[in-house]
Design a protein around this motif. Structure first.
Motif, PDB file in Angstrom:
ATOM      1  N   ASP A   1       0.957  -1.138  -0.054  1.00  0.00           N
ATOM      2  CA  ASP A   1       0.012   0.157  -0.020  1.00  0.00           C
ATOM      3  C   ASP A   1       0.894   1.320  -0.069  1.00  0.00           C
ATOM      4  N   ARG A   2       0.301   2.384  -0.235  1.00  0.00           N
ATOM      5  CA  ARG A   2       1.227   3.554  -0.233  1.00  0.00           C
ATOM      6  C   ARG A   2       0.461   4.746   0.440  1.00  0.00           C
ATOM      7  N   PRO A   3       1.282   5.457   1.016  1.00  0.00           N
ATOM      8  CA  PRO A   3       0.970   6.663   2.012  1.00  0.00           C
ATOM      9  C   PRO A   3      -0.242   7.332   1.072  1.00  0.00           C
ATOM     10  N   GLY A   4      -1.195   7.673   1.739  1.00  0.00           N
ATOM     11  CA  GLY A   4      -2.062   8.820   1.341  1.00  0.00           C
ATOM     12  C   GLY A   4      -3.293   7.965   0.585  1.00  0.00           C
ATOM     13  N   THR A   5      -3.337   6.794   0.240  1.00  0.00           N
ATOM     14  CA  THR A   5      -4.216   6.080  -0.518  1.00  0.00           C
ATOM     15  C   THR A   5      -5.273   5.717   0.514  1.00  0.00           C
ATOM     16  N   ASP A   6      -6.744   5.506   0.391  1.00  0.00           N
ATOM     17  CA  ASP A   6      -7.561   5.359   1.381  1.00  0.00           C
ATOM     18  C   ASP A   6      -7.471   4.124   2.034  1.00  0.00           C
TER      19      ASP A   6
ATOM     20  N   TYR B   1      -4.529   2.694   2.660  1.00  0.00           N
ATOM     21  CA  TYR B   1      -3.492   2.944   3.594  1.00  0.00           C
ATOM     22  C   TYR B   1      -4.047   3.804   4.902  1.00  0.00           C
ATOM     23  N   ARG B   2      -4.935   4.576   4.494  1.00  0.00           N
ATOM     24  CA  ARG B   2      -5.495   5.547   5.906  1.00  0.00           C
ATOM     25  C   ARG B   2      -6.430   4.334   6.626  1.00  0.00           C
TER      26      ARG B   2
END
Length: 162
Positions: free
Chosen positions: A48-53, A55-56
């Protein structure tokens, strides 16, 4: 272990494990086989990447997050590393599961060697049943294949896995 056909690709870092695995997947798929893979990493991973839903969601404390799209999905779980048997048990049926990594597990494996100077794994692992290298290994009686002889390696894997 599982009753599935499984075979491993092992070796030291940068030996060519991923390239061999990728090319074996292509070869078996070309032959009409359904292939799954397991890739083991010795470090923490994050798909997952920071900032994606998603990830949140995880950052907020969700223990499991399913990310679903039109053609694929992934389920990310916050948990200790599962055993290889647990991972195999979660895969859909396939004709072959290729496992990259997991040096210390007991499934049949081919050892990929990048250079004659690399310390061989085979002498200490009876589950290693062949060597893939661009040079003829010295000492030992295991079958040897050039790393780019994909058809011959695939034939060997097909025979060994029944």
């Amino acid at each position: 272990m599982s009753s599935q056909r499984i075979f491993g690709v092992t070796g030291w870092k940068n030996a060519g494990k991923t390239t061999l695995t990728e090319r074996l997947v292509e070869e078996f798929v070309r032959r009409g086989w359904r292939v799954s893979t397991i890739k083991h990493a010795h470090h923490d991973i994050d798909i997952d990447r920071p900032g994606t839903d998603s990830y949140r969601h995880r950052a907020a404390g969700a223990g499991e997050v399913a990310l679903v799209g039109g053609r694929r999905y992934a389920i990310m779980r916050e948990a200790p590393e599962p055993s290889i048997s647990e991972v195999l048990g979660r895969l859909s049926p396939a004709d072959l599961v290729l496992i990259e990594g997991y040096k210390r597990e007991a499934h049949l494996k081919i050892e990929v060697r990048a250079s004659p100077e690399a310390e061989p794994l085979a002498p200490g692992d009876p589950a290693i049943v062949a060597i893939a290298a661009d040079y003829q290994p010295t000492g030992g009686a295991l079958p040897w294949f050039r790393r780019d002889d994909i058809a011959a390696i695939a034939d060997f894997i097909a025979r060994r896995t029944g």
